[in-house]
Design an enzyme around this catalytic site. Structure first.
Site, PDB file in Angstrom:
ATOM      1  CB  CYS A   1      -1.058  -0.343   0.979  1.00 31.00           C
ATOM      2  SG  CYS A   1      -1.978   1.105   1.015  1.00 31.00           S
TER       3      CYS A   1
ATOM      4  CB  CYS B   1      -1.808   4.131   4.574  1.00 30.53           C
ATOM      5  SG  CYS B   1      -3.296   4.075   4.329  1.00 30.53           S
ATOM      6  CB  SER B   2      -1.101   0.802   6.746  1.00 31.67           C
ATOM      7  OG  SER B   2      -1.621   1.097   7.278  1.00 31.67           O
ATOM      8  CB  CYS B   3      -4.907  -0.498   2.476  1.00 32.27           C
ATOM      9  SG  CYS B   3      -5.189   1.403   2.490  1.00 32.27           S
TER      10      CYS B   3
END
Lengths: 210, 103
Positions: free
Chosen positions: A115, A118-120
């Site tokens: 991702c 961000c951090s999906c």
């Protein structure tokens, strides 16, 4: 700034009270107590969410999906067609239900998930992401130099293997279906699930036979 | 360099406040106070603003994003939040050991 300690929190001074949490922890507590007071959130539900992510939701869920796909061709077909439904078929359902897509590794194609924003991450099947998935190094390099990233993880792919990188979003999350290793022909679903690692489902590793 | 885990199976949260901040976002999103794309956008902006990170400061950006979005959505206001933060600090300072900290 909520992330900084702007007070001296040494605990040997004579305040006579309790150890004072960090400025950051106090900020969370303040926000939580205000939202609870306004009736916007339920404190019991908060605890339930934390408990679920700490103890119930993790890469074992994804491993069961992979093992089922390896042993049941009809299931695999449903998984590739409509991953969200096929995953809930196994009993993994939750409120966090972004659209799921399963990408299959083959001898000629290797898939890697990142991702960049961000951090999906596919929480429902893998739990919360490991620290490296959230690092700027991984998020930027996975797209620019995926083979280099894979080398860092100890996975060197031949030039004849195409690498595909999937950038997750808030609405779409990816799960890698790794290749079933040779020498596992006699193993049942449960034994196979035990072999499947989180890293292999993000695409930074292969599954290896015991 | 991509940071590696010290050992497999690290705890999901390094500190309790991270778990609380995580759960707040999940619940506010479930309740419809903001959407997943809204959250991803503001978290992404905070992570970019924070710059280079090995992943260990991730939840600090998470909390800043949560605070900003809560304020933007009018779930609370900055003066109230600041006052409440001070109130908790005061409560911790003045509650004897062994007693629950309440406002």
């Amino acid at each position: 700034m909520s992330g900084e300690h702007h007070h001296d929190h040494d605990h040997d001074h004579d305040h006579g009270g309790q150890d004072i949490p960090s400025a950051t922890a106090l900020r969370v507590k303040a926000l939580e107590s205000l939202l609870v007071e306004k009736g916007l959130i339920d404190p019991a539900a908060l605890d339930a969410i934390v408990d679920a992510y700490e103890t119930k939701i993790g890469p074992r869920n994804g491993a069961r999906v992979v093992a089922r796909a390896w042993t049941d061709p009809a299931y695999k077909a449903r998984l590739m067609q409509d991953a969200s439904s096929a995953i809930s078929e196994i009993g993994f359902t939750g409120s966090e239900r972004p659209h799921m897509i399963v990408v299959e590794n083959t001898p000629g194609t290797h898939n890697l998930v990142v991702c960049t924003l961000c951090s999906c991450y596919p929480w429902l099947v893998l739990g919360l992401p490991p620290v490296w998935y959230k690092s700027t190094a991984y998020r930027s390099r996975a797209v620019i130099d995926p083979r280099g990233v894979l080398n860092d993880f100890g996975l060197t792919l031949g030039d004849d293997v195409a690498v595909r990188v999937w950038d997750s979003t808030a609405e779409t999350r990816y799960l890698v279906l790794p290749e079933r290793p040779e020498g596992t022909e006699g193993m049942d679903e449960e034994a196979l699930a035990a072999l499947v690692t989180r890293d292999s489902m993000v695409g930074v590793a292969k599954v290896v036979a015991p | 360099m991509i940071p590696r885990e010290a050992a497999p199976g690290q705890p999901v949260f390094a500190e309790p406040w991270q778990a609380q901040a995580f759960a707040l976002v999940v619940q506010l999103q479930r309740a419809g106070y903001f959407t997943a794309p809204e959250w991803a956008e503001i978290l992404g902006a905070e992570l970019r603003a924070a710059g280079e990170d090995d992943g260990s400061h991730y939840y600090e950006s998470w909390l800043k994003a949560l605070e900003k979005l809560s304020l933007a959505k009018g779930l609370t206001d900055l003066a109230t939040l600041d006052a409440r933060t001070e109130a908790w600090e005061h409560a911790y300072e003045h509650t004897p050991h062994g007693k629950p900290v309440v406002l």
